[in-house]
Write a protein that holds these residues in place. Structure first.
Motif, PDB file in Angstrom:
ATOM      1  N   HIS A  15       0.833  -1.203   0.000  1.00 16.48           N
ATOM      2  CA  HIS A  15       0.000   0.000   0.000  1.00 16.48           C
ATOM      3  C   HIS A  15       0.871   1.258   0.000  1.00 16.48           C
ATOM      4  N   PHE A  16       1.883   1.274   0.860  1.00 15.17           N
ATOM      5  CA  PHE A  16       2.768   2.436   0.981  1.00 15.17           C
ATOM      6  C   PHE A  16       3.515   2.696  -0.325  1.00 15.17           C
ATOM      7  N   THR A  17       4.075   1.643  -0.936  1.00 19.47           N
ATOM      8  CA  THR A  17       4.811   1.840  -2.183  1.00 19.47           C
ATOM      9  C   THR A  17       3.862   2.200  -3.332  1.00 19.47           C
ATOM     10  N   GLY A  18       2.611   1.776  -3.241  1.00 22.07           N
ATOM     11  CA  GLY A  18       1.617   2.206  -4.230  1.00 22.07           C
ATOM     12  C   GLY A  18       1.398   3.709  -4.165  1.00 22.07           C
ATOM     13  N   ILE A  19       1.275   4.234  -2.955  1.00 20.81           N
ATOM     14  CA  ILE A  19       1.145   5.688  -2.787  1.00 20.81           C
ATOM     15  C   ILE A  19       2.421   6.370  -3.280  1.00 20.81           C
ATOM     16  N   SER A  20       3.577   5.816  -2.912  1.00 15.77           N
ATOM     17  CA  SER A  20       4.853   6.377  -3.342  1.00 15.77           C
ATOM     18  C   SER A  20       4.945   6.444  -4.861  1.00 15.77           C
ATOM     19  N   ASP A  21       4.505   5.383  -5.527  1.00  8.93           N
ATOM     20  CA  ASP A  21       4.529   5.377  -7.001  1.00  8.93           C
ATOM     21  C   ASP A  21       3.675   6.504  -7.566  1.00  8.93           C
ATOM     22  N   SER A  22       2.482   6.698  -6.990  1.00  5.15           N
ATOM     23  CA  SER A  22       1.601   7.757  -7.501  1.00  5.15           C
ATOM     24  C   SER A  22       2.180   9.144  -7.230  1.00  5.15           C
ATOM     25  N   LEU A  23       2.975   9.271  -6.163  1.00  6.94           N
ATOM     26  CA  LEU A  23       3.614  10.552  -5.824  1.00  6.94           C
ATOM     27  C   LEU A  23       5.007  10.690  -6.463  1.00  6.94           C
ATOM     28  N   ARG A  24       5.477   9.606  -7.075  1.00  2.87           N
ATOM     29  CA  ARG A  24       6.836   9.552  -7.640  1.00  2.87           C
ATOM     30  C   ARG A  24       7.880   9.893  -6.579  1.00  2.87           C
ATOM     31  N   ASP A  25       7.730   9.227  -5.433  1.00 10.84           N
ATOM     32  CA  ASP A  25       8.565   9.539  -4.271  1.00 10.84           C
ATOM     33  C   ASP A  25       9.755   8.594  -4.093  1.00 10.84           C
ATOM     34  N   GLY A  26       9.814   7.512  -4.841  1.00 13.19           N
ATOM     35  CA  GLY A  26      11.024   6.707  -4.848  1.00 13.19           C
ATOM     36  C   GLY A  26      11.111   5.518  -3.902  1.00 13.19           C
ATOM     37  N   TRP A  27      10.078   5.269  -3.098  1.00 16.19           N
ATOM     38  CA  TRP A  27      10.105   4.063  -2.263  1.00 16.19           C
ATOM     39  C   TRP A  27       9.915   2.847  -3.158  1.00 16.19           C
ATOM     40  N   ARG A  28      10.697   1.806  -2.921  1.00 20.41           N
ATOM     41  CA  ARG A  28      10.624   0.582  -3.710  1.00 20.41           C
ATOM     42  C   ARG A  28      10.345  -0.608  -2.808  1.00 20.41           C
TER      43      ARG A  28
END
Length: 160
Positions: A15-28
């Motif tokens: 869930h967290f990395t899904g949000i990161s992907d939408s924000l282009r924040d770099g969590w993998r």
């Protein structure tokens, strides 16, 4: 809930990395030898002489404590490891705590075995007891400990 199961941790990571992907924040989302964790690299200080300090952050589920744990390393753009005194002055922000080593310690990385720092898991259950009704334990944990270690977390995570 003061602790989180490994299965729930994995769901929270996705869930967290899904949000990161939408924000282009770099969590993998990563997996090594069957161990799932999340990782991010971030520049935490840019100096006028074009040197910078970057940190690699890994959040891994701790088997004994049953909580997420944030591990991090810091190095200059030359590849040189940031010395411990500089870690305290640049990265770590623990106001009002006299024994900072009780919160941030050095250890070997649980997957890769290299030296790193980590937010000690013995305080996580206490930290999280104020957030017992949270829908995403991992998100709450990361937003709670990120100020301690120079990790920027966008407000957009909690608005998603």
């Amino acid at each position: 809930v003061m602790t989180v199961s490994y299965d729930q941790f994995i769901l929270d990571c996705k869930h967290f990395t899904g949000i990161s992907d939408s924000l282009r924040d770099g969590w993998r989302l990563k997996q090594v030898d069957g161990i799932v964790y999340i990782a991010k690299t971030q520049i935490v200080q840019q100096n006028s002489d074009n040197t910078c300090i970057s940190c690699d952050y890994h959040v891994i589920h701790h088997v004994s404590y049953q909580v997420p744990v944030l591990y991090f390393t810091a190095c200059y753009n030359t590849g040189q490891v940031v010395p411990v005194d500089k870690i305290w002055s640049v990265l770590v922000s623990i106001d009002g705590i006299t024994d900072k080593w009780s919160m941030i310690s050095q250890t070997d990385h649980p997957i890769y075995s290299f030296p790193c720092y980590y937010v000690h898991p013995c305080h996580t259950a206490t930290l999280m007891k104020n957030h017992s009704k949270t829908s995403n334990y991992l998100l709450t944990y990361i937003t709670s400990v990120s100020p301690l270690v120079g990790l920027h977390v966008s407000i957009d995570y909690v608005q998603n």
